[in-house]
Design a protein around this motif. Structure first.
Motif, PDB file in Angstrom:
ATOM      1  N   THR A   1       0.848  -1.181   0.000  1.00  0.00           N
ATOM      2  CA  THR A   1       0.000   0.000   0.000  1.00  0.00           C
ATOM      3  C   THR A   1       0.888   1.236   0.000  1.00  0.00           C
ATOM      4  O   THR A   1       2.117   1.143   0.080  1.00  0.00           O
ATOM      5  N   HIS A   2       0.246   2.393  -0.107  1.00  0.00           N
ATOM      6  CA  HIS A   2       0.988   3.656  -0.052  1.00  0.00           C
ATOM      7  C   HIS A   2       1.297   3.969   1.411  1.00  0.00           C
ATOM      8  O   HIS A   2       0.479   3.700   2.292  1.00  0.00           O
ATOM      9  N   PRO A   3       2.464   4.551   1.698  1.00  0.00           N
ATOM     10  CA  PRO A   3       2.800   4.851   3.099  1.00  0.00           C
ATOM     11  C   PRO A   3       1.791   5.752   3.792  1.00  0.00           C
ATOM     12  O   PRO A   3       1.618   5.669   5.020  1.00  0.00           O
ATOM     13  N   ASP A   4       1.113   6.611   3.047  1.00  0.00           N
ATOM     14  CA  ASP A   4       0.093   7.463   3.670  1.00  0.00           C
ATOM     15  C   ASP A   4      -1.067   6.648   4.223  1.00  0.00           C
ATOM     16  O   ASP A   4      -1.793   7.121   5.112  1.00  0.00           O
ATOM     17  N   LEU A   5      -1.275   5.432   3.697  1.00  0.00           N
ATOM     18  CA  LEU A   5      -2.444   4.633   4.070  1.00  0.00           C
ATOM     19  C   LEU A   5      -2.118   3.477   5.007  1.00  0.00           C
ATOM     20  O   LEU A   5      -3.009   2.730   5.397  1.00  0.00           O
ATOM     21  N   LYS A   6      -0.841   3.328   5.378  1.00  0.00           N
ATOM     22  CA  LYS A   6      -0.417   2.117   6.078  1.00  0.00           C
ATOM     23  C   LYS A   6      -1.083   1.942   7.436  1.00  0.00           C
ATOM     24  O   LYS A   6      -1.206   0.808   7.922  1.00  0.00           O
ATOM     25  N   ASN A   7      -1.537   3.012   8.064  1.00  0.00           N
ATOM     26  CA  ASN A   7      -2.165   2.899   9.382  1.00  0.00           C
ATOM     27  C   ASN A   7      -3.683   3.036   9.334  1.00  0.00           C
ATOM     28  O   ASN A   7      -4.331   3.072  10.385  1.00  0.00           O
ATOM     29  N   THR A   8      -4.256   3.116   8.151  1.00  0.00           N
ATOM     30  CA  THR A   8      -5.710   3.178   8.026  1.00  0.00           C
ATOM     31  C   THR A   8      -6.289   1.818   8.409  1.00  0.00           C
ATOM     32  O   THR A   8      -5.929   0.796   7.811  1.00  0.00           O
ATOM     33  N   PRO A   9      -7.167   1.741   9.412  1.00  0.00           N
ATOM     34  CA  PRO A   9      -7.606   0.438   9.925  1.00  0.00           C
ATOM     35  C   PRO A   9      -8.137  -0.516   8.870  1.00  0.00           C
ATOM     36  O   PRO A   9      -7.785  -1.701   8.870  1.00  0.00           O
ATOM     37  N   ARG A  10      -8.977  -0.051   7.956  1.00  0.00           N
ATOM     38  CA  ARG A  10      -9.544  -0.994   6.987  1.00  0.00           C
ATOM     39  C   ARG A  10      -8.492  -1.471   5.989  1.00  0.00           C
ATOM     40  O   ARG A  10      -8.564  -2.601   5.494  1.00  0.00           O
ATOM     41  N   ILE A  11      -7.496  -0.618   5.707  1.00  0.00           N
ATOM     42  CA  ILE A  11      -6.409  -1.021   4.817  1.00  0.00           C
ATOM     43  C   ILE A  11      -5.550  -2.078   5.503  1.00  0.00           C
ATOM     44  O   ILE A  11      -5.195  -3.105   4.904  1.00  0.00           O
ATOM     45  N   LYS A  12      -5.200  -1.849   6.761  1.00  0.00           N
ATOM     46  CA  LYS A  12      -4.413  -2.823   7.513  1.00  0.00           C
ATOM     47  C   LYS A  12      -5.153  -4.151   7.614  1.00  0.00           C
ATOM     48  O   LYS A  12      -4.546  -5.226   7.484  1.00  0.00           O
ATOM     49  N   LEU A  13      -6.455  -4.086   7.825  1.00  0.00           N
ATOM     50  CA  LEU A  13      -7.255  -5.301   7.942  1.00  0.00           C
ATOM     51  C   LEU A  13      -7.213  -6.110   6.645  1.00  0.00           C
ATOM     52  O   LEU A  13      -6.984  -7.324   6.654  1.00  0.00           O
ATOM     53  N   LEU A  14      -7.422  -5.451   5.512  1.00  0.00           N
ATOM     54  CA  LEU A  14      -7.408  -6.157   4.235  1.00  0.00           C
ATOM     55  C   LEU A  14      -6.026  -6.733   3.946  1.00  0.00           C
ATOM     56  O   LEU A  14      -5.915  -7.878   3.474  1.00  0.00           O
ATOM     57  N   MET A  15      -4.978  -5.997   4.223  1.00  0.00           N
ATOM     58  CA  MET A  15      -3.636  -6.499   3.944  1.00  0.00           C
ATOM     59  C   MET A  15      -3.310  -7.718   4.792  1.00  0.00           C
ATOM     60  O   MET A  15      -2.717  -8.690   4.286  1.00  0.00           O
TER      61      MET A  15
END
Length: 293
Positions: free
Chosen positions: A258-272
């Motif tokens: 993912t993009h570093p700006d999004l690495k701590n977004t909860p739904r992004i972390k969950l999907l990854m």
């Protein structure tokens, strides 16, 4: 530019080179692009693009405006990512870019399960073998098999997928040696180098296609032999690895990024985490250790 929406048209024409291709990028008609270009030219009192062989090229003024438009675009994408990064709920949109074959033959059930478990997350799938540009927000998360991903992206490196040689179980029995054929991708040379290392290096090429799924369907139908991903072909009960095949060869590692700006977004972390878990669960299959007898 007085109308900041003009930058989309300028960038699209610069990147595509033709009015028709720019219209396709923007989702408008080519006449709309032509009219907007005429308005922009009139506004600046001189052309920003001029006709060239096969399309348009930017003038010196056009180059300055393209640079400014690129900066504006970057600011816009950055602002959108920062907005997403500030969202703390397990809800909202995610765009996932995955290779078509990986989605169809390995991850489809997992992705459907993710959507059932998290109905407030709206998952959009982009099936493509092109590496989506996360800086331009073409996707939020990407899975790719690649030796060296862009340095600034963040995520997890997993393991390679394996390639081996396959045919339908009755193909060799029903096909005379002189009639056996390879099904291959379209390549500039026309003859892939891996054929020389295959169990049938003297077999001719019978079909070429740039579509992995079509090649898979062709071997399933008994039209020839292929070199393909073990995770696609080993689970098929009517396919087998060619006799005397060498050990499967590894492709580059899978990455979930993912993009570093999004690495701590909860739904992004969950999907990854979910995607990495699904791939790890199938590691033996992906790495070619589950061949059919």
């Amino acid at each position: 530019m007085e109308n900041w929406d003009d930058y989309r048209f300028i960038l699209a024409l610069d990147r595509s080179g033709t009015v028709r291709a720019a219209a396709s990028l923007l989702g408008v008609t080519h006449s709309t692009v032509s009219r907007r270009l005429a308005v922009i030219n009139k506004r600046y009192g001189k052309p920003i693009f001029e006709r060239a062989a096969g399309g348009y090229r930017k003038t010196q003024l056009g180059a300055e405006l393209v640079e400014a438009a690129s900066q504006i675009e970057g600011i816009s994408f950055s602002a959108d990512r920062r907005r997403k990064a500030g969202e703390t709920e397990l809800s909202g949109p995610i765009t996932l870019s995955i290779p078509d074959a990986l989605g169809q033959y390995l991850l489809l059930d997992y992705l459907a399960d993710f959507c059932r478990q998290y109905p407030d997350i709206k998952l959009s799938l982009l099936s493509s073998y092109r590496f989506a540009d996360l800086d331009r927000s073409e996707a939020d998360v990407v899975i790719r098999s690649v030796a060296t991903p862009p340095d600034h992206l963040v995520g997890r490196r997993l393991f390679p997928y394996a390639l081996s040689y396959f045919c339908r179980r009755d193909y060799l029995e029903k096909t005379q040696p002189a009639d056996r054929r390879w099904i291959v991708a379209v390549t500039p040379s026309g003859i892939p180098s891996w054929i020389a290392d295959s169990p049938f290096p003297d077999a001719s090429i019978g079909m070429m296609s740039d579509d992995i799924t079509l090649r898979h369907r062709a071997v399933m139908s008994g039209y020839g032999m292929i070199r393909g991903a073990c995770y696609m072909n080993d689970p098929e009960s009517n396919l087998m690895r060619l006799p005397n095949s060498p050990p499967p060869s590894p492709a580059p590692d899978f990455w979930v990024l993912t993009h570093p700006d999004l690495k701590n977004t909860p739904r992004i972390k969950l999907l990854m985490r979910f995607l990495a878990s699904a791939l790890l669960e199938n590691q033996d299959l992906i790495e070619g250790r589950l061949a059919n007898a």
